[in-house]
Design a protein around this motif. Structure first.
Motif, PDB file in Angstrom:
ATOM      1  N   ASP A 142       0.821  -1.217   0.000  1.00 17.68           N
ATOM      2  CA  ASP A 142       0.000   0.000   0.000  1.00 17.68           C
ATOM      3  C   ASP A 142       0.854   1.266   0.000  1.00 17.68           C
ATOM      4  O   ASP A 142       0.436   2.295  -0.538  1.00 17.68           O
ATOM      5  CB  ASP A 142      -0.941  -0.008   1.204  1.00 17.68           C
ATOM      6  CG  ASP A 142      -2.081  -1.014   1.049  1.00 17.68           C
ATOM      7  OD1 ASP A 142      -2.409  -1.348  -0.111  1.00 17.68           O
ATOM      8  OD2 ASP A 142      -2.630  -1.463   2.064  1.00 17.68           O
ATOM      9  N   ALA A 198       0.623   4.248  -2.557  1.00 20.84           N
ATOM     10  CA  ALA A 198       0.528   5.635  -2.082  1.00 20.84           C
ATOM     11  C   ALA A 198       1.559   6.511  -2.785  1.00 20.84           C
ATOM     12  O   ALA A 198       1.253   7.640  -3.188  1.00 20.84           O
ATOM     13  CB  ALA A 198       0.725   5.691  -0.567  1.00 20.84           C
ATOM     14  N   ILE A 216       0.335   7.366  -6.214  1.00 16.66           N
ATOM     15  CA  ILE A 216      -0.727   8.370  -6.192  1.00 16.66           C
ATOM     16  C   ILE A 216      -0.151   9.758  -5.916  1.00 16.66           C
ATOM     17  O   ILE A 216      -0.552  10.748  -6.542  1.00 16.66           O
ATOM     18  CB  ILE A 216      -1.783   7.994  -5.130  1.00 16.66           C
ATOM     19  CG1 ILE A 216      -2.547   6.743  -5.572  1.00 16.66           C
ATOM     20  CG2 ILE A 216      -2.753   9.147  -4.883  1.00 16.66           C
ATOM     21  CD1 ILE A 216      -3.513   6.207  -4.537  1.00 16.66           C
ATOM     22  N   PHE A 224      -8.027   3.513  -4.499  1.00 13.79           N
ATOM     23  CA  PHE A 224      -7.081   3.129  -3.448  1.00 13.79           C
ATOM     24  C   PHE A 224      -7.840   2.452  -2.320  1.00 13.79           C
ATOM     25  O   PHE A 224      -8.614   3.082  -1.610  1.00 13.79           O
ATOM     26  CB  PHE A 224      -6.344   4.364  -2.935  1.00 13.79           C
ATOM     27  CG  PHE A 224      -5.194   4.050  -2.011  1.00 13.79           C
ATOM     28  CD1 PHE A 224      -4.402   2.941  -2.207  1.00 13.79           C
ATOM     29  CD2 PHE A 224      -4.901   4.881  -0.937  1.00 13.79           C
ATOM     30  CE1 PHE A 224      -3.325   2.658  -1.369  1.00 13.79           C
ATOM     31  CE2 PHE A 224      -3.827   4.617  -0.093  1.00 13.79           C
ATOM     32  CZ  PHE A 224      -3.035   3.500  -0.308  1.00 13.79           C
ATOM     33  N   LEU A 277     -10.019   7.603   3.856  1.00 16.28           N
ATOM     34  CA  LEU A 277      -9.579   7.305   2.492  1.00 16.28           C
ATOM     35  C   LEU A 277     -10.742   6.838   1.633  1.00 16.28           C
ATOM     36  O   LEU A 277     -10.901   7.285   0.487  1.00 16.28           O
ATOM     37  CB  LEU A 277      -8.486   6.229   2.519  1.00 16.28           C
ATOM     38  CG  LEU A 277      -7.083   6.675   2.913  1.00 16.28           C
ATOM     39  CD1 LEU A 277      -6.191   5.459   3.132  1.00 16.28           C
ATOM     40  CD2 LEU A 277      -6.483   7.586   1.845  1.00 16.28           C
ATOM     41  N   ASN A 298     -11.992   8.996  -1.449  1.00 16.45           N
ATOM     42  CA  ASN A 298     -11.791   8.322  -2.737  1.00 16.45           C
ATOM     43  C   ASN A 298     -13.118   8.237  -3.489  1.00 16.45           C
ATOM     44  O   ASN A 298     -13.185   8.442  -4.707  1.00 16.45           O
ATOM     45  CB  ASN A 298     -11.219   6.929  -2.502  1.00 16.45           C
ATOM     46  CG  ASN A 298     -10.474   6.378  -3.701  1.00 16.45           C
ATOM     47  OD1 ASN A 298      -9.876   5.311  -3.636  1.00 16.45           O
ATOM     48  ND2 ASN A 298     -10.482   7.084  -4.820  1.00 16.45           N
ATOM     49  N   VAL A 333      -5.536  13.087  -1.474  1.00 12.80           N
ATOM     50  CA  VAL A 333      -4.097  12.839  -1.441  1.00 12.80           C
ATOM     51  C   VAL A 333      -3.500  13.240  -0.089  1.00 12.80           C
ATOM     52  O   VAL A 333      -2.540  12.625   0.378  1.00 12.80           O
ATOM     53  CB  VAL A 333      -3.391  13.567  -2.604  1.00 12.80           C
ATOM     54  CG1 VAL A 333      -1.872  13.436  -2.501  1.00 12.80           C
ATOM     55  CG2 VAL A 333      -3.866  13.011  -3.940  1.00 12.80           C
ATOM     56  N   VAL A 351      -3.849  10.266   1.812  1.00 13.73           N
ATOM     57  CA  VAL A 351      -2.893   9.258   1.333  1.00 13.73           C
ATOM     58  C   VAL A 351      -1.520   9.506   1.953  1.00 13.73           C
ATOM     59  O   VAL A 351      -0.834   8.576   2.376  1.00 13.73           O
ATOM     60  CB  VAL A 351      -2.801   9.281  -0.205  1.00 13.73           C
ATOM     61  CG1 VAL A 351      -1.680   8.374  -0.694  1.00 13.73           C
ATOM     62  CG2 VAL A 351      -4.128   8.855  -0.830  1.00 13.73           C
ATOM     63  N   LYS A 405       0.624   7.121   4.419  1.00 13.98           N
ATOM     64  CA  LYS A 405       1.991   6.696   4.131  1.00 13.98           C
ATOM     65  C   LYS A 405       2.898   6.881   5.348  1.00 13.98           C
ATOM     66  O   LYS A 405       3.664   5.970   5.706  1.00 13.98           O
ATOM     67  CB  LYS A 405       2.541   7.492   2.946  1.00 13.98           C
ATOM     68  CG  LYS A 405       4.022   7.232   2.679  1.00 13.98           C
ATOM     69  CD  LYS A 405       4.590   8.127   1.591  1.00 13.98           C
ATOM     70  CE  LYS A 405       6.100   7.945   1.469  1.00 13.98           C
ATOM     71  NZ  LYS A 405       6.700   8.763   0.406  1.00 13.98           N
TER      72      LYS A 405
END
Length: 352
Positions: free
Chosen positions: A69, A73, A76, A118, A157, A161, A217, A220, A224
């Motif tokens: 993942d 990420a 993206i 995602f 998310l 999304n 994002v 995201v 991360k």
């Protein structure tokens, strides 16, 4: 062994040594109880070892899920950096809207009709939760991180999304109403399509799409950073010798050069900047932004960590903005801030 004890019992009864028999009987019962307790203890130890092995396997699977993942990420985030440049070109009317340049500029036209799906891989975490009764106390810190990632952050998310996806499909439906849109998907750009892509209506659609994608994002990026922390905590917990993958990292790899980025910067060129100066420091091998603004006072120093993304690009936990440093041949360090389609450049003089 059973025949041996039976023989002793019979001999004691035959010799009418009843008191000794009682002592013996009690002793035999005690031995049986001890044997049972030992067997139970061995069985519990075996079950505990099996549980620990299951938990360790779930942790390894979680690491694999996180690694995969994080890779997604990064993709993206990189795509969003590209889109940020496209947004800026559209806003500044820098896109060449001719049939001849259609192919090389196509991303400027298809931007709002695409989205990146995602979905976090949760198999490892689900297995761990299903065995929650066996999770020891030393897992507390890791479980806190994983709960934050797979419950709170994952819900954000999924929601955002879906928001981007809904926006994208709405833009596609709107495109159907435009003359010449069918040829657009065949890589032809009619005059009607050129007029549409030059219109304020299209620019508004791009801006709304970008705003939704910016929020997505941002989550995201937060995922991360937390995922990297969780991966490393699991590595400590399992004491594994397996090296951490290179992409599971947000620490700048060249610590000597990192110190060159620290210092005071003054605005050189700005579009929509919110500060004329910036200051960066290095603390615990991490570049940090010293948060200081005009007319804003803080009782204590407030430093915002910058997390390394790739090359000389850093990201913030708080927002999908990108902070890039570049050293020129003359020894000048240029810091560029990208945010919402704008560019602001700051300069620092160094000994070159």
């Amino acid at each position: 062994m059973i025949k041996f004890f039976r023989k002793i019992r019979q001999q004691l009864l035959t010799e009418n040594k009843f008191s000794k028999y009682l002592v013996y009987a009690v002793g035999e019962i005690v031995l049986v109880v001890i044997g049972i307790l030992i067997a139970l203890q061995i069985n519990n130890l075996n079950e505990e070892r099996k549980s620990q092995k299951r938990l360790a396997n779930f942790l390894i699977e979680i690491q694999n899920n996180l690694s995969s993942d994080i890779t997604k990420a990064n993709y993206i985030i990189d795509k969003f950096i590209e889109e940020d440049s496209i947004l800026r070109n559209i806003t500044l009317n820098k896109v060449n809207l001719t049939q001849e340049k259609h192919t090389e500029n196509r991303r400027s036209f298809t931007l709002i009709f695409e989205f990146e799906n995602f979905r976090l891989k949760t198999k490892g975490f689900d297995g761990l939760v299903n065995n929650i009764d066996y999770i020891p106390d030393e897992y507390t810190e890791v479980m806190t991180l994983l709960n934050d990632i797979y419950i709170e952050k994952n819900n954000e998310l999924v929601t955002l999304n879906q928001r981007v996806q809904t926006n994208t499909y709405g833009n596609r439906d709107n495109l159907k109403t435009k003359s010449g849109s069918s040829k657009f998907w065949d890589w032809e750009l009619t005059e009607d399509m050129i007029t549409y892509f030059q219109s304020n209506s299209y620019k508004n659609e791009v801006r709304h799409y970008f705003n939704d994608n910016h929020e997505f994002v941002t989550r995201v990026i937060r995922f991360k950073i937390l995922a990297i922390n969780a991966y490393k905590e699991i590595a400590k917990l399992t004491n594994t010798d397996i090296p951490i993958p290179q992409h599971v990292n947000y620490t700048y790899p060249d610590l000597e050069r990192l110190s060159e980025f620290a210092g005071d910067y003054q605005i050189e060129q700005g579009e929509k900047h919110f500060s004329d100066s910036f200051k960066f420091i290095v603390d615990n091998n991490q570049l940090q932004w010293r948060y200081e603004y005009k007319d804003v006072n803080y009782d204590e120093e407030f430093n915002v960590p910058l997390y390394w993304h790739k090359n000389n690009i850093f990201i913030l936990y708080q927002s999908a903005s990108f902070w890039e440093f570049k050293k020129t041949k003359t020894g000048t360090i240029i810091y560029t801030q990208r945010m919402n389609g704008t560019r602001n450049s700051y300069i620092k003089r160094t000994k070159g």
